[in-house]
Design a protein around this motif. Structure first.
Motif, PDB file in Angstrom:
ATOM      1  N   GLU A  70       0.814  -1.217   0.000  1.00 48.68           N
ATOM      2  CA  GLU A  70       0.000   0.000   0.000  1.00 48.68           C
ATOM      3  C   GLU A  70       0.852   1.274   0.000  1.00 48.68           C
ATOM      4  OE1 GLU A  70       0.320  -1.440   4.307  1.00 48.68           O
ATOM      5  OE2 GLU A  70       0.006  -2.320   2.312  1.00 48.68           O
ATOM      6  N   GLU A  71       2.175   1.136   0.174  1.00 45.08           N
ATOM      7  CA  GLU A  71       3.069   2.292   0.157  1.00 45.08           C
ATOM      8  C   GLU A  71       3.739   2.504  -1.197  1.00 45.08           C
ATOM      9  OE1 GLU A  71       4.909   2.529   4.621  1.00 45.08           O
ATOM     10  OE2 GLU A  71       5.567   0.819   3.397  1.00 45.08           O
ATOM     11  N   MET A  72       3.485   1.639  -2.161  1.00 40.76           N
ATOM     12  CA  MET A  72       4.231   1.697  -3.411  1.00 40.76           C
ATOM     13  C   MET A  72       4.012   2.995  -4.178  1.00 40.76           C
ATOM     14  SD  MET A  72       6.389  -0.690  -3.811  1.00 40.76           S
ATOM     15  CE  MET A  72       6.773  -0.594  -5.564  1.00 40.76           C
ATOM     16  N   GLU A  73       2.794   3.521  -4.186  1.00 41.13           N
ATOM     17  CA  GLU A  73       2.557   4.752  -4.941  1.00 41.13           C
ATOM     18  C   GLU A  73       3.304   5.922  -4.313  1.00 41.13           C
ATOM     19  OE1 GLU A  73       1.215   5.057  -7.957  1.00 41.13           O
ATOM     20  OE2 GLU A  73       1.133   2.854  -7.832  1.00 41.13           O
ATOM     21  N   SER A  74       3.276   6.036  -2.985  1.00 35.16           N
ATOM     22  CA  SER A  74       4.003   7.122  -2.344  1.00 35.16           C
ATOM     23  C   SER A  74       5.510   6.909  -2.475  1.00 35.16           C
ATOM     24  CB  SER A  74       3.602   7.245  -0.871  1.00 35.16           C
ATOM     25  OG  SER A  74       3.899   6.056  -0.166  1.00 35.16           O
ATOM     26  N   PHE A  75       5.953   5.655  -2.449  1.00 37.21           N
ATOM     27  CA  PHE A  75       7.366   5.356  -2.667  1.00 37.21           C
ATOM     28  C   PHE A  75       7.815   5.811  -4.049  1.00 37.21           C
ATOM     29  CE2 PHE A  75      10.086   2.120  -4.802  1.00 37.21           C
ATOM     30  CZ  PHE A  75      11.299   2.509  -4.273  1.00 37.21           C
ATOM     31  N   LYS A  76       7.038   5.513  -5.087  1.00 35.43           N
ATOM     32  CA  LYS A  76       7.415   5.900  -6.443  1.00 35.43           C
ATOM     33  C   LYS A  76       7.440   7.417  -6.606  1.00 35.43           C
ATOM     34  CE  LYS A  76       4.413   3.105  -8.417  1.00 35.43           C
ATOM     35  NZ  LYS A  76       3.634   2.442  -9.490  1.00 35.43           N
ATOM     36  N   GLU A  77       6.552   8.085  -5.874  1.00 31.88           N
ATOM     37  CA  GLU A  77       6.506   9.542  -5.946  1.00 31.88           C
ATOM     38  C   GLU A  77       7.709  10.172  -5.249  1.00 31.88           C
ATOM     39  OE1 GLU A  77       3.547  13.018  -4.264  1.00 31.88           O
ATOM     40  OE2 GLU A  77       2.648  11.171  -5.026  1.00 31.88           O
ATOM     41  N   LYS A  78       8.159   9.544  -4.163  1.00 38.25           N
ATOM     42  CA  LYS A  78       9.286  10.077  -3.396  1.00 38.25           C
ATOM     43  C   LYS A  78      10.133   8.912  -2.886  1.00 38.25           C
ATOM     44  CE  LYS A  78      10.332  13.561   0.112  1.00 38.25           C
ATOM     45  NZ  LYS A  78       9.780  14.442   1.173  1.00 38.25           N
ATOM     46  N   PRO A  79      10.987   8.353  -3.751  1.00 39.37           N
ATOM     47  CA  PRO A  79      11.725   7.126  -3.387  1.00 39.37           C
ATOM     48  C   PRO A  79      13.000   7.420  -2.600  1.00 39.37           C
ATOM     49  CG  PRO A  79      12.143   7.698  -5.665  1.00 39.37           C
ATOM     50  CD  PRO A  79      11.185   8.729  -5.152  1.00 39.37           C
ATOM     51  N   ILE A  80      12.823   7.846  -1.349  1.00 37.36           N
ATOM     52  CA  ILE A  80      13.958   8.272  -0.535  1.00 37.36           C
ATOM     53  C   ILE A  80      14.147   7.408   0.702  1.00 37.36           C
ATOM     54  CG2 ILE A  80      14.726  10.116   1.030  1.00 37.36           C
ATOM     55  CD1 ILE A  80      15.569  10.592  -1.786  1.00 37.36           C
ATOM     56  N   ILE A  81      13.067   7.000   1.370  1.00 36.60           N
ATOM     57  CA  ILE A  81      13.214   6.381   2.699  1.00 36.60           C
ATOM     58  C   ILE A  81      13.065   4.861   2.657  1.00 36.60           C
ATOM     59  CG2 ILE A  81      12.497   8.467   3.884  1.00 36.60           C
ATOM     60  CD1 ILE A  81       9.771   7.056   4.411  1.00 36.60           C
ATOM     61  N   HIS A  82      13.277   4.269   1.481  1.00 36.74           N
ATOM     62  CA  HIS A  82      13.264   2.811   1.357  1.00 36.74           C
ATOM     63  C   HIS A  82      14.483   2.372   0.564  1.00 36.74           C
ATOM     64  CE1 HIS A  82       8.962   3.873   1.898  1.00 36.74           C
ATOM     65  NE2 HIS A  82       8.913   2.763   2.597  1.00 36.74           N
ATOM     66  N   GLY A  83      15.025   1.197   0.940  1.00 36.89           N
ATOM     67  CA  GLY A  83      16.136   0.641   0.186  1.00 36.89           C
ATOM     68  C   GLY A  83      17.388   1.499   0.262  1.00 36.89           C
ATOM     69  N   ILE A  84      18.115   1.576  -0.868  1.00 36.19           N
ATOM     70  CA  ILE A  84      19.360   2.342  -0.937  1.00 36.19           C
ATOM     71  C   ILE A  84      19.292   3.317  -2.112  1.00 36.19           C
ATOM     72  CG2 ILE A  84      21.880   2.252  -0.966  1.00 36.19           C
ATOM     73  CD1 ILE A  84      21.812  -0.564   0.010  1.00 36.19           C
ATOM     74  N   PRO A  85      18.650   4.467  -1.946  1.00 37.73           N
ATOM     75  CA  PRO A  85      18.627   5.473  -3.014  1.00 37.73           C
ATOM     76  C   PRO A  85      19.999   6.123  -3.202  1.00 37.73           C
ATOM     77  CG  PRO A  85      16.873   5.830  -1.388  1.00 37.73           C
ATOM     78  CD  PRO A  85      17.830   4.843  -0.800  1.00 37.73           C
ATOM     79  N   VAL A  86      20.289   6.476  -4.455  1.00 38.91           N
ATOM     80  CA  VAL A  86      21.533   7.163  -4.806  1.00 38.91           C
ATOM     81  C   VAL A  86      21.253   8.666  -4.869  1.00 38.91           C
ATOM     82  CG1 VAL A  86      23.412   7.347  -6.471  1.00 38.91           C
ATOM     83  CG2 VAL A  86      22.190   5.173  -6.206  1.00 38.91           C
ATOM     84  N   LEU A  87      22.029   9.449  -4.107  1.00 42.00           N
ATOM     85  CA  LEU A  87      21.871  10.898  -4.104  1.00 42.00           C
ATOM     86  C   LEU A  87      23.064  11.539  -4.808  1.00 42.00           C
ATOM     87  CD1 LEU A  87      20.772  11.457  -0.379  1.00 42.00           C
ATOM     88  CD2 LEU A  87      19.381  10.735  -2.336  1.00 42.00           C
ATOM     89  N   PHE A  88      22.786  12.307  -5.856  1.00 39.63           N
ATOM     90  CA  PHE A  88      23.852  12.960  -6.628  1.00 39.63           C
ATOM     91  C   PHE A  88      23.316  14.246  -7.231  1.00 39.63           C
ATOM     92  CE2 PHE A  88      26.530  13.872 -10.245  1.00 39.63           C
ATOM     93  CZ  PHE A  88      27.798  13.491  -9.848  1.00 39.63           C
ATOM     94  N   PRO A  89      23.739  15.413  -6.727  1.00 37.00           N
ATOM     95  CA  PRO A  89      24.525  15.640  -5.518  1.00 37.00           C
ATOM     96  C   PRO A  89      23.645  15.474  -4.285  1.00 37.00           C
ATOM     97  CG  PRO A  89      23.916  17.737  -6.485  1.00 37.00           C
ATOM     98  CD  PRO A  89      23.404  16.674  -7.425  1.00 37.00           C
ATOM     99  N   PRO A  90      24.218  15.128  -3.142  1.00 36.49           N
ATOM    100  CA  PRO A  90      23.399  14.769  -1.983  1.00 36.49           C
ATOM    101  C   PRO A  90      23.041  15.942  -1.087  1.00 36.49           C
ATOM    102  CG  PRO A  90      25.681  14.308  -1.504  1.00 36.49           C
ATOM    103  CD  PRO A  90      25.640  14.826  -2.917  1.00 36.49           C
ATOM    104  N   ASN A  91      21.937  15.769  -0.413  1.00 34.34           N
ATOM    105  CA  ASN A  91      21.480  16.654   0.641  1.00 34.34           C
ATOM    106  C   ASN A  91      21.133  18.038   0.101  1.00 34.34           C
ATOM    107  OD1 ASN A  91      21.264  17.766   3.541  1.00 34.34           O
ATOM    108  ND2 ASN A  91      21.663  15.584   3.796  1.00 34.34           N
ATOM    109  N   ARG A  92      21.362  19.100   0.895  1.00 33.39           N
ATOM    110  CA  ARG A  92      20.769  20.404   0.609  1.00 33.39           C
ATOM    111  C   ARG A  92      21.773  21.400   0.020  1.00 33.39           C
ATOM    112  NH1 ARG A  92      18.253  18.415   5.217  1.00 33.39           N
ATOM    113  NH2 ARG A  92      15.976  18.397   5.063  1.00 33.39           N
ATOM    114  N   TYR A  93      21.237  22.275  -0.883  1.00 31.90           N
ATOM    115  CA  TYR A  93      22.004  23.343  -1.505  1.00 31.90           C
ATOM    116  C   TYR A  93      21.195  24.633  -1.394  1.00 31.90           C
ATOM    117  CZ  TYR A  93      24.755  19.424  -2.741  1.00 31.90           C
ATOM    118  OH  TYR A  93      25.523  18.285  -2.620  1.00 31.90           O
ATOM    119  N   GLU A  94      21.815  25.628  -0.790  1.00 30.12           N
ATOM    120  CA  GLU A  94      21.125  26.862  -0.416  1.00 30.12           C
ATOM    121  C   GLU A  94      20.546  27.573  -1.636  1.00 30.12           C
ATOM    122  OE1 GLU A  94      22.048  30.870   2.245  1.00 30.12           O
ATOM    123  OE2 GLU A  94      23.672  29.492   1.704  1.00 30.12           O
ATOM    124  N   ASP A  95      19.239  27.817  -1.601  1.00 31.88           N
ATOM    125  CA  ASP A  95      18.514  28.491  -2.687  1.00 31.88           C
ATOM    126  C   ASP A  95      18.646  27.752  -4.017  1.00 31.88           C
ATOM    127  OD1 ASP A  95      17.875  30.539  -0.853  1.00 31.88           O
ATOM    128  OD2 ASP A  95      19.718  31.623  -1.338  1.00 31.88           O
TER     129      ASP A  95
END
Length: 336
Positions: free
Chosen positions: A57-82
């Protein structure tokens, strides 16, 4: 001669296209069309599920924001001001996708399709390699106008799950190399255990001070006694809400997180390699069930921080250069 069962095959994961790896007691699943996310790593004999997987039941929200499951790749990672990304005299504009802070968050690789270069299995392991080849016209090139290739490989064997990441600059100018994994670990990972049975350690060093926009001030904060325990005897991953940023400080030559089920005396080791100079840790406001120990090359907002590049992990790749690192997830059963 008896050989270990080893397979690599195309299938489905909760209705999505997946490549499954199987070797002996272990299995893993990768979602090439959803960020190349390694969404599952399991021990079939013990029933262990080490990664936070989305329920059906979480698959649709996962596909919309696939961040908090498994091992997502962040490039570039985290936050950049403005959404600003100054680089070699230019300033790239990334989309501001976190309205609460006015920052860009998490880059461009976690939610787009990856190409499966190959998958295979033999008596020693099962494996997969995924690739992103960024050229003009690629969705990443619009924001980071450099030509480069990223290869992500997973190998499943009796040594657990190996991860290998390679970034190669294929262009004619120097490019930034800033990357992380938003790895989401179950606590508990074993059936019959509870979050109260778990404690973790992590090779963190100093804690970066973050402002109200979750951007580093360039200063460090004193560590709480509980954070000191993270580095030594261990503590619950839910001891308080955490969205914290640390330097890494390898111990005994390794840079890792260890999560122990004290009921079963089983320790999951997440050894990420010493090229990751920083850690993020996020635990969903101390909500029991999973937490994210995130190995990160660079300090948050690194291109805009006036500190030495080596200290903050502001890495560059000249034309033709390669950056790579290898990590591993495996577990140790302690003898009573």
């Amino acid at each position: 001669m008896i050989t270990t069962e080893s397979k690599a095959y195309e299938g489905l994961y909760q209705g999505e296209k997946a490549v499954w790896l199987s070797y002996g007691r272990y299995e893993a699943a990768v979602l090439p069309e959803i960020g190349g996310n390694l969404i599952a790593f399991r021990d079939k004999e013990k029933g262990y599920r080490f990664l936070h997987e989305p329920a059906e039941e979480e698959m649709e929200s996962f596909k919309e924001k696939p961040i908090i499951h498994g091992i997502p790749v962040l490039f570039p990672p985290n936050r950049y001001e403005d959404g600003k990304f100054p680089w070699n005299g230019a300033c790239y504009q990334l989309p501001v996708n976190e309205p609460s802070t006015g920052n860009h968050l998490h880059g461009f690789l976690h939610n787009i399709p990856w190409t499966v270069e190959q998958y295979a299995a033999d008596e020693y392991a099962s494996r997969i390699t995924l690739v992103q080849q960024v050229r003009e016209g690629h969705p990443v090139y619009r924001y980071l106008p450099h030509e480069f290739t990223i290869k992500l490989s997973y190998v499943l064997s009796d040594l657990g799950l190996q991860q290998h990441i390679v970034v190669r600059n294929d262009g004619t100018d120097t490019m930034p190399c800033l990357l992380a994994f938003h790895t989401s670990i179950n606590a508990p990972f074993a059936p019959g255990s509870t979050a109260a049975d778990y404690k973790f350690t992590m090779t963190t060093g100093k804690r970066w001070e973050l402002n109200d926009r979750m951007l580093p001030t360039g200063q460090f904060q004193p560590l709480k006694p509980e954070e000191e325990l993270m580095k030594s005897t261990g503590i619950s991953p839910f001891f308080e809400p955490m969205d914290n940023h640390y330097t890494s400080e390898p111990q005994n030559g390794r840079n890792r997180m260890e999560l122990t089920d004290t009921r079963l005396q089983v320790t999951l080791v997440y050894d990420v390699g010493t090229a990751f100079k920083h850690w993020m840790i996020w635990n969903n406001n101390a909500t029991e069930g999973f937490f994210c120990p995130e190995p990160q090359i660079n300090l948050v907002n690194a291109p805009s921080v006036s500190l030495p590049a080596e200290q903050i992990g502001l890495l560059s790749l000249a034309p033709g250069e390669i950056w790579e690192e290898t990590g591993r997830l495996y577990f140790i059963e302690r003898k009573n």
